[in-house]
Design an enzyme around this catalytic site. Structure first.
Site, PDB file in Angstrom:
ATOM      1  CE1 TYR A  81      -2.784  -3.240   0.427  1.00 16.48           C
ATOM      2  CE2 TYR A  81      -3.389  -2.597   2.779  1.00 16.48           C
ATOM      3  CZ  TYR A  81      -3.578  -3.527   1.631  1.00 16.48           C
ATOM      4  OH  TYR A  81      -4.430  -4.427   1.729  1.00 16.48           O
ATOM      5  CG  HIS A 101      -0.557  -8.678   0.397  1.00 17.07           C
ATOM      6  ND1 HIS A 101      -0.241  -7.225   0.572  1.00 17.07           N
ATOM      7  CD2 HIS A 101      -2.045  -8.605   0.200  1.00 17.07           C
ATOM      8  CE1 HIS A 101      -1.300  -6.792   0.518  1.00 17.07           C
ATOM      9  NE2 HIS A 101      -2.313  -7.521   0.143  1.00 17.07           N
TER      10      HIS A 101
HETATM   11  P1  NDP Z   1     -14.334  -1.601   1.578  1.00 20.43           P
HETATM   12  O1  NDP Z   1     -15.490  -2.699   1.311  1.00 20.43           O
HETATM   13  O2  NDP Z   1     -13.800  -1.398   3.106  1.00 20.43           O
HETATM   14  O3  NDP Z   1     -15.026  -0.215   0.852  1.00 20.43           O
HETATM   15  C1  NDP Z   1     -14.236   0.976   0.965  1.00 20.43           C
HETATM   16  C2  NDP Z   1     -14.998   2.119   0.642  1.00 20.43           C
HETATM   17  O4  NDP Z   1     -16.432   2.141   1.047  1.00 20.43           O
HETATM   18  C3  NDP Z   1     -14.463   3.366   0.410  1.00 20.43           C
HETATM   19  O5  NDP Z   1     -14.857   4.058  -1.013  1.00 20.43           O
HETATM   20  C4  NDP Z   1     -14.986   4.190   1.550  1.00 20.43           C
HETATM   21  O6  NDP Z   1     -15.237   5.509   1.128  1.00 20.43           O
HETATM   22  C5  NDP Z   1     -16.447   3.676   1.483  1.00 20.43           C
HETATM   23  N1  NDP Z   1     -17.048   3.747   2.701  1.00 20.43           N
HETATM   24  C6  NDP Z   1     -16.452   3.363   4.001  1.00 20.43           C
HETATM   25  N2  NDP Z   1     -17.253   3.537   4.997  1.00 20.43           N
HETATM   26  C7  NDP Z   1     -18.502   3.843   4.442  1.00 20.43           C
HETATM   27  C8  NDP Z   1     -19.918   4.021   4.959  1.00 20.43           C
HETATM   28  N3  NDP Z   1     -20.096   3.941   6.298  1.00 20.43           N
HETATM   29  N4  NDP Z   1     -20.741   4.378   4.287  1.00 20.43           N
HETATM   30  C9  NDP Z   1     -20.713   4.833   2.843  1.00 20.43           C
HETATM   31  N5  NDP Z   1     -19.504   4.297   2.061  1.00 20.43           N
HETATM   32  C10 NDP Z   1     -18.403   3.985   2.902  1.00 20.43           C
HETATM   33  O7  NDP Z   1     -13.188  -1.695   0.665  1.00 20.43           O
HETATM   34  P2  NDP Z   1     -11.596  -1.951   0.516  1.00 20.43           P
HETATM   35  O8  NDP Z   1     -11.474  -2.777  -0.496  1.00 20.43           O
HETATM   36  O9  NDP Z   1     -10.900  -0.694   0.899  1.00 20.43           O
HETATM   37  O10 NDP Z   1     -11.184  -3.103   1.786  1.00 20.43           O
HETATM   38  C11 NDP Z   1     -10.912  -2.661   3.333  1.00 20.43           C
HETATM   39  C12 NDP Z   1      -9.515  -2.892   3.358  1.00 20.43           C
HETATM   40  O11 NDP Z   1      -9.050  -4.439   3.237  1.00 20.43           O
HETATM   41  C13 NDP Z   1      -8.469  -2.031   2.540  1.00 20.43           C
HETATM   42  O12 NDP Z   1      -8.531  -0.926   2.961  1.00 20.43           O
HETATM   43  C14 NDP Z   1      -7.531  -3.061   2.931  1.00 20.43           C
HETATM   44  O13 NDP Z   1      -6.718  -2.560   4.264  1.00 20.43           O
HETATM   45  C15 NDP Z   1      -7.690  -4.489   2.955  1.00 20.43           C
HETATM   46  N6  NDP Z   1      -7.536  -5.172   1.805  1.00 20.43           N
HETATM   47  C16 NDP Z   1      -6.771  -6.280   1.578  1.00 20.43           C
HETATM   48  C17 NDP Z   1      -6.527  -7.068   0.651  1.00 20.43           C
HETATM   49  C18 NDP Z   1      -5.607  -8.186   0.508  1.00 20.43           C
HETATM   50  O14 NDP Z   1      -5.426  -8.634  -0.396  1.00 20.43           O
HETATM   51  N7  NDP Z   1      -5.394  -8.862   1.625  1.00 20.43           N
HETATM   52  C19 NDP Z   1      -7.013  -6.543  -0.734  1.00 20.43           C
HETATM   53  C20 NDP Z   1      -8.090  -5.323  -0.619  1.00 20.43           C
HETATM   54  C21 NDP Z   1      -8.109  -4.624   0.501  1.00 20.43           C
HETATM   55  P3  NDP Z   1     -14.287   6.633   2.146  1.00 20.43           P
HETATM   56  O15 NDP Z   1     -12.954   6.387   2.387  1.00 20.43           O
HETATM   57  O16 NDP Z   1     -14.505   8.012   1.496  1.00 20.43           O
HETATM   58  O17 NDP Z   1     -15.184   6.844   3.240  1.00 20.43           O
END
Ligand code: NDP
Length: 278
Positions: A53, A111
Site C-alpha cells: 500500500y 499478502h
Molecule cells: P471496503 O469494502 O472497506 O470499502 C471502502 C469504500 O467504502 C471506500 O470507498 C469508502 O469511502 C467507502 N465507505 C466506507 N465506509 C462507508 C460508510 N459508512 N458509508 C458509505 N461508504 C463507506 O473496501 P476495501 O477494498 O478498501 O477493503 C478494506 C480493506 O481491506 C482495505 O483498505 C485493505 O486494508 C484491505 N484489503 C486487503 C486486501 C488483501 O489482499 N489482503 C485486498 C484489498 C483490500 P471513504 O473512504 O470515502 O469513506
C-alpha cells in the site's frame, strides 16, 4: 475520547485481536496519517496496512501522533512475493517495522500465495521464526486457499492465526470460513463493504437499514460480525469511521441475516489467488 473499542478474540498462537479494524488501501501516507489519528481517537485499535500500500510510514506517523500505549494497539502488515524466503521475511519485517516506527508487529501476513513462485511454505517458515523471537505477536496469510493452508500446517505444525480473504454478502466464502473455523484460524474480511461498487446501495441492504433506522454500512458490518468474521472497513472520513465501528450494540434477526445472505453472487467475481498476487 470516551468512545467504545471493539471487543477482542483470542488467536491460536496466543495474541488477542480486535473484532473490527481500519483498512488503509488505497490511502497515501498523508491520508493514512490523518485517518489513523481519527480512527484511534474514535476507538479503533486494529489498523490494517501492507508493504504494497506504500503507506506504512503514514500509518506509523498516525500511531505516533495519537500517543496511545503500544499494548493497546494491534497493527497488521503484509509483505510481497519478493520476500518469500526465510531470510526475505526477516528483511521484510525490518523494513516494515522501521517504516511503522514499531519494535514489534502485532500481525504479519503473507499478502498473496503466488503459487507460480511456489515459495509460500518458506515464507511461512520465516514467519514462524519471527513469532518464536517475539518480533511479531501473531502470523497469518491472506488470500490462501484451504489446500495452501493445509500445506503450511503440515510443513510446520503451526496454525495460522488469521487468513484475510475477500468476503462480504456478495462473496459468502462458505467453504473457506468452515475450514478456518475447523482449524481455529480467524477469518478477516477485506472489501467488507464491497469497495464502493453498489453493495451498500442494494435494495436488500437499504430495506434492513430502514428496519433498524441506521446506515447501510453498519448493517453490512454487523452481518460480518454475526458470521464470525472480522471486517476491515476502509474510510478516510471520521464520521464514517465512527459509524463503521458502532456495530457491537445491536443485532440482526435470523431473517435479516438470511435476506442479506441472498445477495451472494451479486457482485464482481472474487479475485483468484491462483492467478493474481503481488
Ligand atoms: P471496503 O469494502 O472497506 O470499502 C471502502 C469504500 O467504502 C471506500 O470507498 C469508502 O469511502 C467507502 N465507505 C466506507 N465506509 C462507508 C460508510 N459508512 N458509508 C458509505 N461508504 C463507506 O473496501 P476495501 O477494498 O478498501 O477493503 C478494506 C480493506 O481491506 C482495505 O483498505 C485493505 O486494508 C484491505 N484489503 C486487503 C486486501 C488483501 O489482499 N489482503 C485486498 C484489498 C483490500 P471513504 O473512504 O470515502 O469513506
Amino acid at each position: 475520547m470516551g468512545h467504545d473499542t471493539a471487543p477482542t478474540r483470542p488467536l491460536v498462537n496466543g495474541a488477542e485481536m480486535p473484532l473490527l479494524g481500519l483498512g488503509t488501501y488505497p490511502m497515501d501516507d498523508a491520508e493514512a496519517g490523518a485517518a489513523v489519528v481519527h480512527a484511534l481517537e474514535a476507538g479503533y485499535r486494529m489498523i490494517d496496512t501492507a508493504e504494497n500500500y506504500r503507506n506504512e510510514e503514514g500509518v506509523g506517523h498516525g500511531i505516533a501522533r495519537a500517543g496511545l500505549a503500544r499494548a493497546e494497539l494491534f497493527i497488521t502488515t503484509k509483505f510481497n512475493k519478493e520476500w518469500h524466503s526465510r531470510e526475505g521475511v526477516r528483511t521484510a519485517w525490518e523494513h516494515s517495522a522501521t517504516r511503522l516506527g514499531l519494535d514489534y508487529i502485532d500481525l504479519m501476513l503473507i499478502h498473496w500465495p503466488n503459487p507460480g513462485l511456489g515459495r509460500y511454505v518458506e515464507a511461512w517458515e520465516g514467519l514462524v521464526e519471527l513469532l518464536s523471537e517475539r518480533k511479531v505477536r501473531a502470523i497469518g496469510t491472506s488470500n490462501f486457499t484451504p489446500a495452501q493452508l493445509t500445506e503450511l500446517m503440515k510443513a510446520t505444525s503451526v496454525v495460522p492465526d488469521v487468513n484475510q480473504i475477500q468476503h462480504s454478502p456478495w462473496w459468502p466464502r462458505h467453504d473457506e470460513l468452515r475450514f478456518h473455523a475447523e482449524h481455529g484460524i480467524a477469518s478477516q474480511s477485506w472489501s467488507p463493504l464491497g469497495r464502493g461498487r453498489g453493495l451498500l446501495e442494494s435494495p436488500v441492504v437499504a430495506e434492513v437499514a430502514g428496519e433498524h433506522g441506521i446506515e447501510p454500512a453498519r448493517i453490512v458490518l454487523r452481518w460480518h460480525v454475526q458470521h464470525g468474521t472480522v471486517p476491515l472497513p476502509k474510510s478516510i472520513d471520521p464520521r464514517r469511521q465512527r459509524e463503521n465501528l458502532d456495530v457491537f450494540g445491536f443485532s440482526l434477526s435470523a431473517d435479516q441475516v438470511s435476506r442479506l445472505d441472498s445477495l451472494a453472487g451479486g457482485g464482481p467475481a472474487v479475485m483468484d489467488p491462483m492467478e493474481f498476487g503481488h
